[in-house]
Write a protein that holds these residues in place. Structure first.
Motif, mmCIF file in Angstrom:
data_model
loop_
_atom_site.group_PDB
_atom_site.id
_atom_site.type_symbol
_atom_site.label_atom_id
_atom_site.label_comp_id
_atom_site.label_asym_id
_atom_site.label_seq_id
_atom_site.Cartn_x
_atom_site.Cartn_y
_atom_site.Cartn_z
ATOM 1 N N TYR A 218 0.831 -1.211 0.000
ATOM 2 C CA TYR A 218 0.000 0.000 0.000
ATOM 3 C C TYR A 218 0.866 1.262 0.000
ATOM 4 O O TYR A 218 1.923 1.300 0.626
ATOM 5 C CB TYR A 218 -0.920 0.017 1.225
ATOM 6 C CG TYR A 218 -1.892 -1.133 1.252
ATOM 7 C CD1 TYR A 218 -3.125 -1.057 0.613
ATOM 8 C CD2 TYR A 218 -1.555 -2.330 1.890
ATOM 9 C CE1 TYR A 218 -4.006 -2.130 0.618
ATOM 10 C CE2 TYR A 218 -2.422 -3.409 1.899
ATOM 11 C CZ TYR A 218 -3.651 -3.301 1.265
ATOM 12 O OH TYR A 218 -4.515 -4.370 1.261
ATOM 13 N N THR A 222 -2.331 5.738 1.395
ATOM 14 C CA THR A 222 -3.385 4.759 1.682
ATOM 15 C C THR A 222 -3.317 4.307 3.136
ATOM 16 O O THR A 222 -4.339 4.219 3.828
ATOM 17 C CB THR A 222 -3.248 3.546 0.753
ATOM 18 O OG1 THR A 222 -3.359 3.981 -0.609
ATOM 19 C CG2 THR A 222 -4.328 2.509 1.037
ATOM 20 N N ASP A 239 -18.280 6.388 2.117
ATOM 21 C CA ASP A 239 -17.777 7.208 1.017
ATOM 22 C C ASP A 239 -17.565 8.658 1.427
ATOM 23 O O ASP A 239 -16.708 9.345 0.869
ATOM 24 C CB ASP A 239 -18.748 7.137 -0.163
ATOM 25 C CG ASP A 239 -18.710 5.793 -0.860
ATOM 26 O OD1 ASP A 239 -17.668 5.112 -0.757
ATOM 27 O OD2 ASP A 239 -19.708 5.410 -1.492
ATOM 28 N N LEU A 242 -14.132 8.656 3.042
ATOM 29 C CA LEU A 242 -13.107 8.393 2.039
ATOM 30 C C LEU A 242 -12.960 9.559 1.072
ATOM 31 O O LEU A 242 -11.874 9.825 0.566
ATOM 32 C CB LEU A 242 -13.450 7.113 1.277
ATOM 33 C CG LEU A 242 -13.381 5.816 2.096
ATOM 34 C CD1 LEU A 242 -13.936 4.654 1.290
ATOM 35 C CD2 LEU A 242 -11.954 5.536 2.525
ATOM 36 N N ASN A 250 -7.062 6.430 -3.274
ATOM 37 C CA ASN A 250 -7.774 5.290 -3.860
ATOM 38 C C ASN A 250 -8.688 4.684 -2.794
ATOM 39 O O ASN A 250 -8.218 4.048 -1.844
ATOM 40 C CB ASN A 250 -6.767 4.255 -4.370
ATOM 41 C CG ASN A 250 -7.425 3.121 -5.129
ATOM 42 O OD1 ASN A 250 -8.451 2.577 -4.709
ATOM 43 N ND2 ASN A 250 -6.835 2.749 -6.257
ATOM 44 N N ARG A 251 -9.997 4.843 -2.957
ATOM 45 C CA ARG A 251 -10.934 4.431 -1.922
ATOM 46 C C ARG A 251 -10.941 2.923 -1.707
ATOM 47 O O ARG A 251 -11.023 2.447 -0.572
ATOM 48 C CB ARG A 251 -12.341 4.923 -2.268
ATOM 49 C CG ARG A 251 -12.426 6.442 -2.395
ATOM 50 C CD ARG A 251 -13.851 6.909 -2.632
ATOM 51 N NE ARG A 251 -13.908 8.354 -2.865
ATOM 52 C CZ ARG A 251 -15.029 9.047 -2.939
ATOM 53 N NH1 ARG A 251 -16.200 8.425 -2.802
ATOM 54 N NH2 ARG A 251 -15.000 10.351 -3.152
ATOM 55 N N ASP A 252 -10.879 2.161 -2.775
ATOM 56 C CA ASP A 252 -10.883 0.705 -2.641
ATOM 57 C C ASP A 252 -9.646 0.215 -1.895
ATOM 58 O O ASP A 252 -9.727 -0.699 -1.059
ATOM 59 C CB ASP A 252 -10.961 0.043 -4.018
ATOM 60 C CG ASP A 252 -12.314 0.237 -4.680
ATOM 61 O OD1 ASP A 252 -13.302 0.439 -3.943
ATOM 62 O OD2 ASP A 252 -12.379 0.184 -5.925
ATOM 63 N N MET A 253 -8.502 0.817 -2.187
ATOM 64 C CA MET A 253 -7.273 0.417 -1.505
ATOM 65 C C MET A 253 -7.311 0.800 -0.024
ATOM 66 O O MET A 253 -6.798 0.061 0.823
ATOM 67 C CB MET A 253 -6.062 1.056 -2.182
ATOM 68 C CG MET A 253 -5.775 0.529 -3.580
ATOM 69 S SD MET A 253 -5.375 -1.247 -3.595
ATOM 70 C CE MET A 253 -3.728 -1.230 -2.909
ATOM 71 N N LYS A 255 -9.987 0.867 1.835
ATOM 72 C CA LYS A 255 -10.849 -0.130 2.484
ATOM 73 C C LYS A 255 -10.085 -1.423 2.724
ATOM 74 O O LYS A 255 -10.204 -2.045 3.787
ATOM 75 C CB LYS A 255 -12.083 -0.395 1.605
ATOM 76 C CG LYS A 255 -13.062 0.770 1.530
ATOM 77 C CD LYS A 255 -14.231 0.433 0.603
ATOM 78 C CE LYS A 255 -15.201 1.602 0.496
ATOM 79 N NZ LYS A 255 -16.320 1.313 -0.443
ATOM 80 N N ARG A 256 -9.302 -1.858 1.734
ATOM 81 C CA ARG A 256 -8.509 -3.074 1.889
ATOM 82 C C ARG A 256 -7.472 -2.911 2.999
ATOM 83 O O ARG A 256 -7.261 -3.823 3.810
ATOM 84 C CB ARG A 256 -7.815 -3.422 0.580
ATOM 85 C CG ARG A 256 -8.734 -3.961 -0.512
ATOM 86 C CD ARG A 256 -7.984 -4.162 -1.816
ATOM 87 N NE ARG A 256 -6.791 -4.975 -1.634
ATOM 88 C CZ ARG A 256 -5.866 -5.137 -2.570
ATOM 89 N NH1 ARG A 256 -5.999 -4.542 -3.747
ATOM 90 N NH2 ARG A 256 -4.811 -5.889 -2.348
ATOM 91 N N ASN A 259 -9.116 -3.062 6.408
ATOM 92 C CA ASN A 259 -9.411 -4.436 6.791
ATOM 93 C C ASN A 259 -8.154 -5.192 7.221
ATOM 94 O O ASN A 259 -8.203 -6.060 8.095
ATOM 95 C CB ASN A 259 -10.099 -5.168 5.632
ATOM 96 C CG ASN A 259 -11.515 -4.677 5.395
ATOM 97 O OD1 ASN A 259 -12.193 -4.252 6.329
ATOM 98 N ND2 ASN A 259 -11.958 -4.713 4.142
#
Length: 302
Positions: A218, A222, A239, A242, A250-253, A255-256, A259
């Motif tokens: 990452y 991030t 959202d 974010l 990068n919103r998806d990154m 979130k990953r 987690n």
């Protein structure tokens, strides 16, 4: 040239005529400065990413990961003893990882790992601290090997050459204040929660990410965004949050990464109750192990 006695050198304008008292004026300058700065470090972090190759190397060589863990534990103990900045700890690990991307140590050469750890910590301290211990004084917390300053200096040169002298690198700390300010505008302070508490908690979590190799996948931005969201302690990754950081996040990154924090790091949820880096478990040393002194760095000799 003479100056007339009637000459008045004081400014005759009223302060209100030359200085805007509009409260939005300073805010405009501050926001503009932050935007320019943040864009520049977003650009820089992209240039320095080499996570794919490094992660692949670590995952193929479990013994390399174990040796890395031991090196980090020692560096963090020394970091805590001298009360160095958290940035110093992060940089020392960063230097170690980047060096290992290009070099492999023979099996059983534990003294090389110790020497590399001393050199990386020394370089990071020289980059961040105003007062840096002598190289011999840096070798504390019962190290298994002790090195003369000249040996450490040779390793420092090797590390710097391997890093192509790029010791100033982007870290999550470069984004931390900016992201906290952005998120604070959405999250009202409550129950004694403060920006300082959030900063303290987030900083500690960032250091903990150094110990888990998966975080190498990452970008620093991030990690910073995910850590700030985690430190707000409400487990909501939406959202709105974010989107408040920056358009380059990068919103998806995030979130990953969030987690990954949840799965791997045992950290408190309340920003004011963060476990400090001084609470890292110390390694039990083998007092029967003799301290070996290597007079110089010679490849192939132990």
């Amino acid at each position: 040239m003479s100056v007339s006695s009637n000459c008045n050198l004081y400014c005759t304008e009223l302060a209100s005529d030359v200085v805007s008292l509009d409260p939005s004026f300073d805010s405009f300058i501050y926001d503009d400065y932050d935007e320019n700065y943040i864009v520049s470090i977003f650009n820089s972090e992209v240039d320095q990413m080499q996570s794919a190759q490094l992660l692949a190397k670590y995952r193929k060589l479990p013994e390399l990961v174990s040796a890395r863990q031991e090196a980090i534990k020692w560096m963090l103990k020394v970091h805590d003893h001298y009360r160095f900045k958290l940035e110093t700890a992060y940089l020392s690990v960063n230097y170690l990882d980047r060096f290992l991307l290009s070099h492999s140590f023979p099996a059983g050469k534990k003294w090389l790992w110790q020497l590399l750890s001393v050199a990386c910590l020394a370089l990071a301290a020289k980059m961040e601290e105003t007062s840096v211990p002598l190289l011999l004084d840096l070798q504390i917390m019962e190290p298994k090997f002790l090195f003369k300053p000249k040996s450490v200096q040779r390793m420092e040169l090797l590390v710097m050459a391997t890093l192509k002298w790029r010791l100033r690198t982007i870290t999550p700390f470069d984004f931390l204040h900016f992201f906290i300010n952005k998120l604070s505008s959405l999250t009202p302070q409550r129950n004694g929660f403060s920006t300082n508490c959030l900063l303290s908690s987030a900083s500690d979590i960032i250091i903990r990410t150094c110990k888990v190799i998966d975080f190498l996948d990452y970008h620093p931005s991030t990690i910073a965004a995910a850590v700030v969201i985690w430190a707000t302690s409400n487990h909501i990754v939406d959202d709105q949050k974010l989107g408040c950081f920056h358009r380059r996040v990068n919103r998806d990154m995030v979130k990953r990464c969030y987690n990954l924090i949840k799965r791997n790091l045992q950290v408190p949820l309340n920003g004011c109750d963060a476990v400090k880096t001084s609470n890292y478990k110390e390694i039990k040393s083998n007092q029967d192990l003799p301290v070996q002194i290597h007079k110089c760095l010679k490849s192939g000799n132990d």
